[in-house]
Design an enzyme around this catalytic site. Sequence first.
Site, PDB file in Angstrom:
ATOM      1  N   ASP B  12       0.888  -1.166   0.000  1.00 43.60           N
ATOM      2  CA  ASP B  12       0.000   0.000   0.000  1.00 43.60           C
ATOM      3  C   ASP B  12       0.923   1.212   0.000  1.00 43.60           C
ATOM      4  O   ASP B  12       1.432   1.611   1.048  1.00 43.60           O
ATOM      5  CB  ASP B  12      -0.877  -0.026   1.258  1.00 43.60           C
ATOM      6  CG  ASP B  12      -1.829   1.162   1.297  1.00 43.60           C
ATOM      7  OD1 ASP B  12      -2.182   1.681   0.223  1.00 43.60           O
ATOM      8  OD2 ASP B  12      -2.212   1.578   2.405  1.00 43.60           O
ATOM      9  N   GLU B  73      -1.193  -1.188  -4.773  1.00 49.36           N
ATOM     10  CA  GLU B  73      -2.418  -0.406  -4.975  1.00 49.36           C
ATOM     11  C   GLU B  73      -2.162   0.684  -6.004  1.00 49.36           C
ATOM     12  O   GLU B  73      -1.157   1.380  -5.956  1.00 49.36           O
ATOM     13  CB  GLU B  73      -2.889   0.227  -3.655  1.00 49.36           C
ATOM     14  CG  GLU B  73      -4.238   0.892  -3.817  1.00 49.36           C
ATOM     15  CD  GLU B  73      -4.803   1.408  -2.509  1.00 49.36           C
ATOM     16  OE1 GLU B  73      -5.017   0.600  -1.590  1.00 49.36           O
ATOM     17  OE2 GLU B  73      -5.036   2.621  -2.414  1.00 49.36           O
ATOM     18  N   ASP B 146      -2.823   0.958   7.139  1.00 53.55           N
ATOM     19  CA  ASP B 146      -1.958   0.681   5.984  1.00 53.55           C
ATOM     20  C   ASP B 146      -1.490  -0.773   5.969  1.00 53.55           C
ATOM     21  O   ASP B 146      -1.297  -1.363   4.915  1.00 53.55           O
ATOM     22  CB  ASP B 146      -0.734   1.607   5.999  1.00 53.55           C
ATOM     23  CG  ASP B 146      -1.127   3.049   6.261  1.00 53.55           C
ATOM     24  OD1 ASP B 146      -1.154   3.823   5.313  1.00 53.55           O
ATOM     25  OD2 ASP B 146      -1.425   3.365   7.423  1.00 53.55           O
TER      26      ASP B 146
END
Lengths: 177, 177
Positions: B12, B73, B146
């Site tokens: 992420d 992501e 996260d």
Amino acid sequence: MSLAGLRVMGIDPGLTRCGLSVVQAGRGREVLPVAVGVVRTPAGAELAERLLRLSTAVNEWMDDYRPDVVAVERVFERGNVSTVMHTAHASGVLVLAAAQRGIPVHMYTPSEVKKAISGNGRADKKQMTSMITRILGLSAPPKPADAADALALAVCHCWRAPLLARTTALLNPGGTS
Amino acid sequence: MSLAGLRVMGIDPGLTRCGLSVVQAGRGREVLPVAVGVVRTPAGAELAERLLRLSTAVNEWMDDYRPDVVAVERVFERGNVSTVMHTAHASGVLVLAAAQRGIPVHMYTPSEVKKAISGNGRADKKQMTSMITRILGLSAPPKPADAADALALAVCHCWRAPLLARTTALLNPGGTS
């Protein structure tokens, strides 16, 4: 405070076309051109491969020209979303290459560069190319635009670096920088 | 087509906080947790130094856990401009780390991940954390957010990889992939 001999690499970040330049500061406002070029990566390739190609190319330039400092255009969230994101990804990889070698990085906005080169923060591409051609004493205007932009960034840093150095000296009167 | 044993790193991306995870695909939809963590870089440091720290950290993770594939992501141009740009710079550096090792990178949007994990592309953080905790059989919910997002990305890839592999096989019936 003279910066004569300082080698500056200018980078106009991009994934499809990335402008790279190297200039050397002379006496006063004199700047000598050393190299200019554009690195392209295929639009059809995957992001990972494109970033790898760009990283390899900029590292080769750094090996070849050993810049003392790197001037990079600051990416703005403007224009086509996908292009901006690609440019920001590319910028990360380019700044990393300098950081891995311990080369200081300075970032300038497009209008800071335009103002430094032409005196006008809104100068158009034609004006900028004409100024850069004259400043560097080139026999022909650099092409494409990304190459001219990379040269403008490097010249911008040459002209602003003495001011930055004086400011640093004022802030650290006892320091070595 | 079984992918049991496949090691997936979920990332992420972020500059202030970057979520990293490693999971291993088991039989069927089973996924085993291997590692999860968050890399932070100081907000007061220069961009170049922050990108260097992030790159060093993700390379250490890749050395330690040897992932077969990386799921990242996809960054969208949404929210605070400066944060988005920082995230996009970080993302470039993270994808480059995988590319330099020849590790394939797959990118997923937040809604693709949410849909894969919870069946709902608009699932909220609480739902996602609860699903990830259950899927991986964790004794406590992963923190901070996260870290949970990085795990969700890795699980998403484990579950989508067999489909991707079948599609590739259909498109290349004579191929080796």
